[in-house]
Design a protein around this motif. Structure first.
Motif, PDB file in Angstrom:
ATOM      1  N   ARG A  58       0.930  -1.079  -0.085  1.00 18.50           N
ATOM      2  CA  ARG A  58      -0.010  -0.006   0.163  1.00 18.50           C
ATOM      3  C   ARG A  58       1.069   1.224  -0.199  1.00 18.50           C
ATOM      4  O   ARG A  58       2.019   1.346   0.667  1.00 18.50           O
ATOM      5  N   VAL A  59       0.558   2.179  -0.766  1.00 17.10           N
ATOM      6  CA  VAL A  59       1.360   3.469  -0.716  1.00 17.10           C
ATOM      7  C   VAL A  59       0.606   4.590  -0.010  1.00 17.10           C
ATOM      8  O   VAL A  59      -0.381   5.101  -0.345  1.00 17.10           O
ATOM      9  N   HIS A  60       1.109   4.958   1.165  1.00 15.84           N
ATOM     10  CA  HIS A  60       0.635   6.054   1.949  1.00 15.84           C
ATOM     11  C   HIS A  60       1.238   7.474   1.444  1.00 15.84           C
ATOM     12  O   HIS A  60       2.210   7.697   0.739  1.00 15.84           O
ATOM     13  N   SER A  61       0.588   8.413   1.821  1.00 17.64           N
ATOM     14  CA  SER A  61       1.096   9.837   1.493  1.00 17.64           C
ATOM     15  C   SER A  61       1.097  10.550   2.786  1.00 17.64           C
ATOM     16  O   SER A  61      -0.065  10.683   3.504  1.00 17.64           O
ATOM     17  N   PHE A  76       4.959   7.094   0.787  1.00 17.68           N
ATOM     18  CA  PHE A  76       5.438   5.956   1.712  1.00 17.68           C
ATOM     19  C   PHE A  76       4.990   4.607   1.422  1.00 17.68           C
ATOM     20  O   PHE A  76       3.783   4.332   1.681  1.00 17.68           O
ATOM     21  N   ARG A  78       4.433   0.675   1.766  1.00 21.16           N
ATOM     22  CA  ARG A  78       4.245   0.017   2.998  1.00 21.16           C
ATOM     23  C   ARG A  78       4.006  -1.556   2.529  1.00 21.16           C
ATOM     24  O   ARG A  78       2.958  -1.740   2.033  1.00 21.16           O
ATOM     25  N   TYR A 125       3.520  -3.844  11.241  1.00 21.23           N
ATOM     26  CA  TYR A 125       3.462  -2.940   9.819  1.00 21.23           C
ATOM     27  C   TYR A 125       2.349  -2.993   9.084  1.00 21.23           C
ATOM     28  O   TYR A 125       2.178  -2.451   8.040  1.00 21.23           O
ATOM     29  N   GLY A 126       1.366  -3.989   9.443  1.00 16.76           N
ATOM     30  CA  GLY A 126       0.136  -4.066   8.620  1.00 16.76           C
ATOM     31  C   GLY A 126       0.725  -4.745   7.383  1.00 16.76           C
ATOM     32  O   GLY A 126      -0.102  -4.639   6.317  1.00 16.76           O
ATOM     33  N   ARG A 128       0.136  -8.064   6.672  1.00 14.33           N
ATOM     34  CA  ARG A 128      -0.584  -9.063   6.337  1.00 14.33           C
ATOM     35  C   ARG A 128      -2.025  -8.556   6.301  1.00 14.33           C
ATOM     36  O   ARG A 128      -2.723  -8.076   6.900  1.00 14.33           O
TER      37      ARG A 128
ATOM     38  N   LEU B 216      -7.127  -4.697   7.681  1.00 14.36           N
ATOM     39  CA  LEU B 216      -6.381  -3.881   8.839  1.00 14.36           C
ATOM     40  C   LEU B 216      -6.930  -3.001   9.432  1.00 14.36           C
ATOM     41  O   LEU B 216      -7.171  -3.207  10.999  1.00 14.36           O
ATOM     42  N   VAL B 284      -0.475  -0.361  14.072  1.00 14.62           N
ATOM     43  CA  VAL B 284      -0.960  -0.251  12.646  1.00 14.62           C
ATOM     44  C   VAL B 284      -1.503   0.853  12.289  1.00 14.62           C
ATOM     45  O   VAL B 284      -1.435   1.646  11.366  1.00 14.62           O
TER      46      VAL B 284
END
Lengths: 243, 291
Positions: A58-61, A76, A78, A125-126, A128, B216, B284
């Motif tokens: 996943r790409v965060h910002s 970012f 992840r 880190y999420g 999974r 999540l 998370v």
């Protein structure tokens, strides 16, 4: 077996350059596409009102405000960090979650996964996500089915996200070898771990954005100081008195 | 964390059932015949029912047998092994009480140890998780063990251990709330440490990575009804500990009053267990700027 290996022959992983990542989401799409075709990474209600699905990347910002100067946008990505002390492996009750001693990749044996979700709880880190239709846990495999497939052209024997990244922000290699390209990158750029306080000893590293150049004064600044002369100068003076 | 009903029911029912198994195993009381059948039946029913409820949240319950294999490393696996071992050890003791076989009580004592060990392993599934700072401390085993002690003693009609258990429970519940409220802060994790961008400046979410909630977020970020927390905390503390404690002093004790007190205790236990999940923050959430 859910105990961690005492020794890994090498530690494959990713180095992600936050300086060059532009947040285009191409790695997210490439990852989803490759993994969905190879061993399944499903969506629930993909074209309906409430779409949802499992992704391994996943790409965060984020907006980051330094002590001085303007705020920066930092994209970012992840995904799984293939930790040396992976808590997702030791919590697994069935032995489905494991770390390979030959290359340090953390994998799930889907046939033995009961979908209890405890490994996802144990991961800071999420990394999974539970597959909504298969009901087993999914995670980044470092494209284990690409990197070991010698029938592919050599340039394709790397993870799909790395292969597709248009800015070269993702690097793949052996992080246990101090001479490897990725290790040199980490050394040169001050690569760091995410949440080291969690004690997971992540293998993947993040390269911090380079320090931004600061324009001391605008190149247009001299233009702001032009003194009007003649009629315009007289008008400027008169208007100044009125206001 | 998402308060899944199956896990709330599993932990409260099986905790109470294992507590009752421990008392019956140890011989407090030693019922005979039909009374023994009803006592042991209730204990086995609660424990086995709770264990079955816990399989409802599994993606593949048909593979649950595999969970007995990793007892060397996994607390969840240890829990499964300990639970089944306890149920097997106590079975001859239960039959001995019901049919008057006169088997030695030492079997029951062994089973009682197993019952409390099982509760301990359940608590460690949560207490081991560094990712959930509210759970990652000694208050969780203290909470689960004192719930088993109090609930088991009430169902077994044993007023002295019930009083001791309720008192221990009051401290465990209060410490768990008090320590838990500071836990995330004490763990020191922020969106800055989660991304490592704290080395540049103050980090806040600019845009979320996806438009719909994912696994999540559904599993580990929970908002609904946190506003009811003060009232629920009062119900949890009052119902599971203070009311039973007062009732044991004030009400003339009979099987019926013990049953009523046990129901009040169970109501408090369910409220506490709901809060246990709903209030727990997973790190998370920091990536999403939420908790």
């Amino acid at each position: 077996m859910t105990s961690l290996p005492t020794h890994v022959e090498k530690q494959l992983g990713l180095v992600i350059d936050l300086d060059t990542c532009v947040g285009c989401q191409a790695c997210v799409t490439a990852c989803k596409g490759w993994n969905d075709h190879s061993h399944g990474l499903s969506d629930a209600d993909p074209y309906g009102a409430d779409p949802s699905g499992a992704f391994l990347n996943r790409v965060h910002s984020y907006s980051v405000q330094p002590a001085e100067g303007a705020a920066q946008t930092i994209n970012f990505p992840r995904s799984c960090l293939h930790c040396a002390d992976a808590p997702c492996v030791t919590v697994c009750p069935t032995g489905a979650s494991f770390k390979r001693s030959e290359d340090g990749i953390v994998l799930v044996n889907e046939a033995a996964c009961i979908g209890c979700g405890l490994c996802a709880w144990a991961c800071p880190y999420g990394a999974r996500e539970l597959d909504p239709t298969e009901k087993v846990m999914k995670k980044c495999t470092l494209c284990v089915d690409r990197i070991t497939d010698t029938s592919l052209p050599e340039e394709d024997q790397i993870p799909a996200c790395v292969r597709t990244c248009p800015t070269g922000a993702r690097h793949f290699g052996d992080l246990s070898d101090p001479e490897s390209k990725v290790s040199c990158l980490v050394e040169a750029r001050g690569g760091y771990d995410l949440m080291p306080g969690m004690g997971t000893k992540p293998s993947n590293k993040y390269l911090p954005p380079r320090k931004k150049d600061r324009l001391e004064t605008s190149p247009l600044a001299p233009l702001l100081d032009i003194q009007a002369t003649g009629f315009a100068g007289w008008l400027d003076k008169m208007l100044g008195k009125l206001s | 964390m998402h308060p899944a009903p199956s896990v709330i029911l599993f932990t409260t029912f099986s905790g109470m059932g294992l507590g009752l198994l421990a008392f019956l195993g140890a011989g407090f009381p030693t019922p005979q015949g039909l009374t023994a059948f009803l006592h042991w039946g209730l204990a086995y029913g609660l424990t086995v029912g709770g264990l079955l409820a816990s399989t409802f949240h599994l993606g593949h319950p048909e593979r649950a047998w595999r969970a007995f294999s990793q007892w060397r490393s996994s607390w969840l696996s240890r829990e499964g092994v300990a639970a089944v071992a306890t149920l097997l050890i106590l079975a001859p003791m239960a039959l001995s009480d019901i049919f008057g076989l006169g088997l030695p009580r030492v079997i029951g004592w062994l089973g009682a140890l197993g019952a409390f060990a099982t509760v301990g392993t359940t608590s460690m599934i949560y207490a081991q998780l560094k990712t959930v700072p509210r759970w990652n401390n000694w208050t969780v085993p203290a909470l689960f063990l004192s719930y088993a002690l109090t609930g088991g003693a009430l169902l077994a009609g044993q007023s002295t251990p019930a009083l001791a258990g309720a008192l221990a429970l009051a401290f465990a519940v209060i410490f768990h709330f008090q320590k838990g409220d500071l836990a995330l802060h004490m763990a020191g994790e922020t969106t800055g440490t989660a991304t490592g961008l704290d080395r540049i400046g103050a980090v806040k979410v600019f845009e979320q990575p996806h438009t719909q909630p994912n696994y999540l977020m559904r599993e580990m970020i929970f908002h609904v009804a946190r506003k009811h927390v003060p009232v629920l905390r009062l119900i949890a503390l009052g119902g599971s500990s203070i009311l039973p404690w007062m009732a044991l002093f004030l009400v003339p004790l009979s099987p019926l009053t013990f049953a009523v007190i046990a129901v009040i205790h169970l109501t408090g236990a369910i409220a506490q267990r709901w809060l246990f999940f709903a209030e727990a923050e997973h790190v998370v959430g920091l990536y999403y700027g939420e908790r």
